[in-house]
Design an enzyme around this catalytic site. Structure first.
Site, PDB file in Angstrom:
ATOM      1  N   LYS A  13       0.827  -1.211   0.000  1.00  0.00           N
ATOM      2  CA  LYS A  13       0.000   0.000   0.000  1.00  0.00           C
ATOM      3  C   LYS A  13       0.861   1.261   0.000  1.00  0.00           C
ATOM      4  O   LYS A  13       0.566   2.217  -0.699  1.00  0.00           O
ATOM      5  CB  LYS A  13      -0.896   0.057   1.247  1.00  0.00           C
ATOM      6  N   ARG A  88      -8.356   1.308   9.713  1.00  0.00           N
ATOM      7  CA  ARG A  88      -8.005  -0.060  10.081  1.00  0.00           C
ATOM      8  C   ARG A  88      -9.018  -0.732  10.982  1.00  0.00           C
ATOM      9  O   ARG A  88      -8.823  -1.894  11.347  1.00  0.00           O
ATOM     10  CB  ARG A  88      -6.663  -0.044  10.790  1.00  0.00           C
ATOM     11  N   ARG A 127      11.962  -6.595   4.215  1.00  0.00           N
ATOM     12  CA  ARG A 127      11.812  -5.165   3.918  1.00  0.00           C
ATOM     13  C   ARG A 127      12.773  -4.323   4.761  1.00  0.00           C
ATOM     14  O   ARG A 127      12.985  -4.592   5.934  1.00  0.00           O
ATOM     15  CB  ARG A 127      10.372  -4.754   4.223  1.00  0.00           C
ATOM     16  N   ARG A 156      12.329  -2.087  10.252  1.00  0.00           N
ATOM     17  CA  ARG A 156      11.357  -1.570  11.218  1.00  0.00           C
ATOM     18  C   ARG A 156      11.197  -2.576  12.349  1.00  0.00           C
ATOM     19  O   ARG A 156      11.168  -3.773  12.111  1.00  0.00           O
ATOM     20  CB  ARG A 156       9.997  -1.355  10.536  1.00  0.00           C
ATOM     21  N   ARG A 167       0.649  -8.425  13.609  1.00  0.00           N
ATOM     22  CA  ARG A 167       0.007  -7.466  12.690  1.00  0.00           C
ATOM     23  C   ARG A 167      -0.954  -8.177  11.737  1.00  0.00           C
ATOM     24  O   ARG A 167      -2.004  -7.644  11.424  1.00  0.00           O
ATOM     25  CB  ARG A 167       1.073  -6.695  11.896  1.00  0.00           C
TER      26      ARG A 167
HETATM   27  P1  AMP Z   1       1.905   1.054   8.976  1.00  0.00           P
HETATM   28  O1  AMP Z   1       3.107   1.854   8.608  1.00  0.00           O
HETATM   29  O2  AMP Z   1       0.667   1.507   8.236  1.00  0.00           O
HETATM   30  O3  AMP Z   1       2.137  -0.425   8.876  1.00  0.00           O
HETATM   31  O4  AMP Z   1       1.612   1.377  10.518  1.00  0.00           O
HETATM   32  C1  AMP Z   1       2.539   1.043  11.530  1.00  0.00           C
HETATM   33  C2  AMP Z   1       1.850   0.985  12.872  1.00  0.00           C
HETATM   34  O5  AMP Z   1       1.267   2.268  13.187  1.00  0.00           O
HETATM   35  C3  AMP Z   1       0.686   0.017  12.964  1.00  0.00           C
HETATM   36  O6  AMP Z   1       1.111  -1.308  13.229  1.00  0.00           O
HETATM   37  C4  AMP Z   1      -0.117   0.616  14.113  1.00  0.00           C
HETATM   38  O7  AMP Z   1       0.508   0.367  15.363  1.00  0.00           O
HETATM   39  C5  AMP Z   1       0.009   2.105  13.846  1.00  0.00           C
HETATM   40  N1  AMP Z   1      -1.062   2.588  12.940  1.00  0.00           N
HETATM   41  C6  AMP Z   1      -0.910   3.151  11.702  1.00  0.00           C
HETATM   42  N2  AMP Z   1      -2.092   3.480  11.177  1.00  0.00           N
HETATM   43  C7  AMP Z   1      -3.033   3.098  12.088  1.00  0.00           C
HETATM   44  C8  AMP Z   1      -4.461   3.151  12.115  1.00  0.00           C
HETATM   45  N3  AMP Z   1      -5.181   3.648  11.109  1.00  0.00           N
HETATM   46  N4  AMP Z   1      -5.083   2.673  13.226  1.00  0.00           N
HETATM   47  C9  AMP Z   1      -4.390   2.185  14.279  1.00  0.00           C
HETATM   48  N5  AMP Z   1      -3.055   2.087  14.302  1.00  0.00           N
HETATM   49  C10 AMP Z   1      -2.375   2.543  13.225  1.00  0.00           C
END
Ligand code: AMP
Length: 212
Positions: A13, A88, A127, A156, A167
């Site tokens: 994404k 989410r 990654r 990360r 996740r």
């Molecule tokens: P991502 O980079 O989108 O994988 O986000 C990394 C982490 O940020 C996730 O595993 C959550 O802990 C937090 N996070 C990002 N976006 C959201 C969201 N819309 N709702 C809740 N937690 C989020």
């Protein structure tokens, strides 16, 4: 145009969001990037979000909706936005809809990036991302240099195997129901096969949008 990107962690994404943002001339807004920047800067938001993020758990909905409201009350999104990693949960989908209506906007399309679980685990565990500009790479070792900004590539913390498994579980339990929520509201996500080269997946996404 306001476009929302759905799909499991590792489906691409973020990368596709960047490519689509360039192609469509609107900014990408990724809540994950906003939160990681807040953690790096040690702000109140960052302190609140860090422990959830390190475990691969979701940050509370009200925190996320607060970030989105700020973005849609500001100038950055006046021409539209590509929302990556938000929403989410079903309450986030509801909250976003209400908030957009309040500021006189609406969601135009939802894209769902679809890919097998085994491929996701392999992708996430290989990654790396730039610690400065966040650009992700599929095939570079930690410690090498970012092509875009010269920053250092790192793994990360939430791409470690334990957090990755969590996740994926969180996605199935809390995010997958969002697909049905949009289907029930006449905004069925456009399904994109996310297994392919960056160019192929982008082409599929643009074609799906053109048909709308
Ligand atoms: P991502 O980079 O989108 O994988 O986000 C990394 C982490 O940020 C996730 O595993 C959550 O802990 C937090 N996070 C990002 N976006 C959201 C969201 N819309 N709702 C809740 N937690 C989020």
């Amino acid at each position: 145009m306001i476009l929302l990107l759905l799909g499991p962690p590792g489906a691409g994404k973020g990368t596709q969001g960047e490519l689509l943002a360039k192609e469509l001339g609107i900014p990408k807004i990724a809540t994950g990037d906003v939160l990681r920047a807040a953690v790096r800067d040690g702000t109140k938001l960052g302190k609140e979000a860090k422990s959830y993020m390190d475990r691969g758990d979701l940050v509370p909905d009200d925190v996320i909706l607060g970030i989105m409201r700020e973005k849609f009350e500001g100038d950055e999104t006046k021409d539209g936005a590509i929302l990556d990693g938000v929403v989410r949960t079903v309450p986030q989908a509801q909250g976003l809809g209400v908030m957009l209506a309040e500021v006189g906007r609406k969601l135009d399309n939802v894209l769902l990036f679809d890919i097998d679980d085994e491929k996701l685990v392999a992708r996430l565990s290989s990654r790396t991302v730039c610690e400065k500009c966040q650009h992700p790479y599929r095939d570079r070792e930690p410690g090498t240099t970012c092509e875009k900004c010269g920053g250092m590539l790192v793994r990360r913390k939430d791409d470690e195997p334990e957090a990755v498994r969590n996740r994926l579980r969180v996605y199935k339990e809390q995010t997958a129901p969002v697909i049905k929520w949009y289907e029930d509201r006449n905004c069925a996500p456009l399904k994109i096969d996310a297994d392919g080269s960056l160019e192929e997946v982008l082409r599929r996404a643009l074609e799906a949008l053109k048909k709308e």
